[in-house]
Scaffold this motif. Structure first.
Motif, PDB file in Angstrom:
ATOM      1  N   TRP A  64      11.920 -57.588 -22.040  1.00 22.53           N
ATOM      2  CA  TRP A  64      12.235 -58.983 -22.361  1.00 22.53           C
ATOM      3  C   TRP A  64      11.126 -59.531 -23.233  1.00 22.53           C
ATOM      4  N   VAL A  70       9.092 -62.466 -23.772  1.00 20.17           N
ATOM      5  CA  VAL A  70       8.748 -63.753 -23.170  1.00 20.17           C
ATOM      6  C   VAL A  70       7.591 -64.419 -23.885  1.00 20.17           C
ATOM      7  N   VAL A  85       4.223 -68.572 -19.334  1.00 17.00           N
ATOM      8  CA  VAL A  85       4.188 -67.273 -18.675  1.00 17.00           C
ATOM      9  C   VAL A  85       3.352 -67.281 -17.395  1.00 17.00           C
ATOM     10  N   LEU A 131       5.053 -65.848 -14.383  1.00 13.99           N
ATOM     11  CA  LEU A 131       5.165 -64.400 -14.482  1.00 13.99           C
ATOM     12  C   LEU A 131       3.827 -63.725 -14.181  1.00 13.99           C
ATOM     13  N   ARG A 132       2.754 -64.322 -14.677  1.00 12.91           N
ATOM     14  CA  ARG A 132       1.428 -63.772 -14.406  1.00 12.91           C
ATOM     15  C   ARG A 132       1.135 -63.800 -12.905  1.00 12.91           C
ATOM     16  N   LEU A 172       3.106 -63.282 -10.646  1.00 12.62           N
ATOM     17  CA  LEU A 172       3.819 -62.151 -10.042  1.00 12.62           C
ATOM     18  C   LEU A 172       3.238 -60.808 -10.472  1.00 12.62           C
ATOM     19  N   TRP A 213       2.782 -59.895 -13.806  1.00 11.00           N
ATOM     20  CA  TRP A 213       3.214 -59.499 -15.147  1.00 11.00           C
ATOM     21  C   TRP A 213       2.072 -59.629 -16.136  1.00 11.00           C
ATOM     22  N   ARG A 214       2.055 -58.742 -17.108  1.00 11.82           N
ATOM     23  CA  ARG A 214       1.142 -58.874 -18.240  1.00 11.82           C
ATOM     24  C   ARG A 214       1.836 -58.291 -19.467  1.00 11.82           C
TER      25      ARG A 214
END
Length: 82
Positions: free
Chosen positions: A8, A10, A55, A58-59, A61, A63-64
């Motif tokens: 995705w 983002v 983001v 998301l971070r 969670l 995510w990077r």
């Protein structure tokens, strides 16, 4: 793409780019001349403002971002070319 095993887009914090800059990157990835890029005047009326994707959730969670835009464009082009 997206979904299991997909990707995705983002965005990336602090890496704002104009559509013209992205078009130039796409031409470079495709080894196409920038003369293919057409710059159009915006339609009359108020300008559409697109907000950046936050983001931070998301971070939180874990995510990077894994690839830069240039590499992602190259990968997309390679996938489209098969």
């Amino acid at each position: 793409m997206g979904g299991a095993g997909g990707g995705w887009d983002v965005g990336r914090d602090g890496a704002r780019r104009t559509l013209l800059q992205v078009a130039r990157l796409a031409c470079a990835a495709a080894r196409a001349p920038e003369s293919l890029i057409g710059v159009a005047e915006p339609p009359p009326g108020p300008a559409l403002v697109l907000e950046s994707v936050d983001v931070a959730p998301l971070r939180a969670l874990g995510w990077r971002a894994e690839v830069e835009l240039e590499e992602g464009l190259g990968r997309t082009l390679a996938a489209l070319r098969g």
